[in-house]
Write an enzyme that holds these catalytic residues in place. Structure first.
Site, PDB file in Angstrom:
ATOM      1  N   ALA A  32       6.454   5.095   6.411  1.00 54.57           N
ATOM      2  CA  ALA A  32       5.188   4.513   6.911  1.00 54.57           C
ATOM      3  C   ALA A  32       5.053   3.103   6.327  1.00 54.57           C
ATOM      4  CB  ALA A  32       3.976   5.385   6.572  1.00 54.57           C
ATOM      5  N   HIS A  37       5.601  -2.654   1.174  1.00 55.09           N
ATOM      6  CA  HIS A  37       6.982  -2.159   1.009  1.00 55.09           C
ATOM      7  C   HIS A  37       7.991  -3.283   1.292  1.00 55.09           C
ATOM      8  CE1 HIS A  37       4.900   1.696   2.360  1.00 55.09           C
ATOM      9  NE2 HIS A  37       5.432   2.065   1.210  1.00 55.09           N
ATOM     10  N   GLY A 147       6.109  -1.131  -6.843  1.00 58.12           N
ATOM     11  CA  GLY A 147       4.925  -1.955  -6.628  1.00 58.12           C
ATOM     12  C   GLY A 147       3.910  -1.829  -7.757  1.00 58.12           C
ATOM     13  N   LYS A 149       0.907  -2.037  -7.297  1.00 56.87           N
ATOM     14  CA  LYS A 149      -0.248  -1.314  -6.745  1.00 56.87           C
ATOM     15  C   LYS A 149      -0.346   0.065  -7.395  1.00 56.87           C
ATOM     16  CE  LYS A 149      -2.111   1.158  -3.219  1.00 56.87           C
ATOM     17  NZ  LYS A 149      -1.581   2.467  -2.917  1.00 56.87           N
ATOM     18  N   ASP A 150       0.797   0.686  -7.634  1.00 59.81           N
ATOM     19  CA  ASP A 150       0.843   1.992  -8.309  1.00 59.81           C
ATOM     20  C   ASP A 150       1.231   1.745  -9.765  1.00 59.81           C
ATOM     21  OD1 ASP A 150       0.536   3.887  -5.868  1.00 59.81           O
ATOM     22  OD2 ASP A 150       2.019   2.424  -5.256  1.00 59.81           O
ATOM     23  N   VAL A 176       0.593  -6.382  -2.549  1.00 63.31           N
ATOM     24  CA  VAL A 176       0.319  -7.140  -1.323  1.00 63.31           C
ATOM     25  C   VAL A 176      -1.006  -6.643  -0.753  1.00 63.31           C
ATOM     26  CG1 VAL A 176       1.127  -7.671   1.011  1.00 63.31           C
ATOM     27  CG2 VAL A 176       2.772  -7.469  -0.867  1.00 63.31           C
ATOM     28  N   LEU A 184      -2.636  -3.021   0.577  1.00 60.11           N
ATOM     29  CA  LEU A 184      -1.970  -2.319   1.677  1.00 60.11           C
ATOM     30  C   LEU A 184      -1.480  -0.966   1.170  1.00 60.11           C
ATOM     31  CD1 LEU A 184       0.070  -5.104   3.497  1.00 60.11           C
ATOM     32  CD2 LEU A 184      -2.322  -4.441   3.764  1.00 60.11           C
ATOM     33  N   SER A 186       0.036   3.064   2.865  1.00 56.06           N
ATOM     34  CA  SER A 186       0.307   3.910   4.033  1.00 56.06           C
ATOM     35  C   SER A 186      -0.925   4.740   4.360  1.00 56.06           C
ATOM     36  CB  SER A 186       1.490   4.837   3.755  1.00 56.06           C
ATOM     37  OG  SER A 186       2.608   4.077   3.358  1.00 56.06           O
TER      38      SER A 186
END
Ligand code: AMP
Length: 278
Positions: A32, A37, A147, A149-150, A176, A184, A186
């Site tokens: 996804a 990514h 990332g 993000k995590d 991102v 962003l 999934s």
């Protein structure tokens, strides 16, 4: 781009590259794919001669009532994107290839996995470390891309790689975001247009909390204020919104070292996570 589904084929392809002296990067994903990514893929493309992307929705990192069965699948579009980005191999194994009958080994990182998402999703990181350890062993890459993000996942994976002497460098890639600040993900695909208008409020609240803490407010007060703001805009529940050290994920009240504000919150059927530097 070559599609590979078997571990032995992946190993033999990478061994061939090694014989030719090529460096190898790997980008583990659950598919996804979105621009977040692709930024990992781009980083991998820039730093290595060959790039492997993996797509595997790992069942062991999902809890019983979570979204494993409904996790978004955009496989045809994913393949087209990876091909256009110059990925050399897409490794997309079946579940039985990764977890054959009788599979019984677990990989557990203590401490770092107790807080934040580890507290609200018990067992989640045990599944993450299990599959990432396996994927890194299979790919035998020089570098693997994760990332920011995590952030907790990145921290846990780094610790595992260090502790188990896995010979792959973990390379962090900045989050991102959409122009409105929404990270962003999934899982943003689960959101209605109305919820998509509310979702960026999470990142804004984190940025405000970080600003408040930098300005001298105690972290607990700043985080309580941000939690209230997130709930007021329409999020149903906040699992956590906390300030912690960037490396050890320890709680802090008056940061004197690198810290971040971390949050997980529920909006419609999605559980969104994000983090922001203080
Ligand atoms: P996932 O497919 O959600 O498991 O994510 C695969 C990798 O992409 C993980 O290392 C994530 O941290 C990373 N990733 C997901 N979303 C973003 C984003 N918005 N920006 C940067 N990296 C991301």
């Amino acid at each position: 781009m070559r599609l590979i589904t078997e571990i032995k084929e992946l190993r033999s392809e990478v061994a061939g590259w090694r014989d030719e002296g090529f460096s190898v990067g790997v980008v583990p994903t659950m598919g996804a794919l979105h621009a977040g990514h692709m930024s990992l893929v781009q980083a991998g493309r820039g730093q290595n001669d060959r790039v492997v992307t993996t797509i595997f929705v790992n069942p062991t990192q999902f809890g019983e009532n979570e979204d494993f069965d409904s996790y978004p699948n955009t496989r045809a579009a994913d393949e087209a994107r990876l091909k256009a980005a110059g990925v050399d191999v897409l490794f997309a194994p079946a579940r039985s290839e990764i977890y054959p009958d009788g599979f019984s080994t677990r990989v557990i990182v203590d401490g770092l996995t107790d807080c934040l998402c580890g507290a609200s999703r018990p067992g989640h990181f045990d599944g993450v470390t299990q599959v990432v350890c396996k994927l890194l062993n299979m790919a035998g890459a020089d570098r693997a891309y994760f990332g920011e993000k995590d952030w907790q996942q990145l921290t846990v994976v780094r610790r595992m790689v260090r502790d188990l002497n896995i010979a792959t460098e973990i390379v962090p890639v900045p989050t991102v975001r959409a122009p409105d600040g929404l990270a962003l993900s999934s899982r943003n695909a689960y959101l209605s247009p109305e919820a998509l208008a509310v979702a960026p409020r999470l990142a804004q609240a984190l940025a405000e909390a970080a600003h408040d803490i930098r300005s001298g407010m105690a972290a607990s007060g700043a985080c309580a204020k941000a939690t209230e703001a997130v709930l007021e805009t329409g999020f149903a529940k906040v699992d956590y919104l906390e300030c912690r050290t960037a490396d050890g994920l320890e709680t802090v009240e008056k940061p004197d070292t690198a810290c971040r504000v971390f949050a997980a919150a529920h909006l419609e059927t999605a559980r969104l996570i994000d983090n922001w530097p203080v």
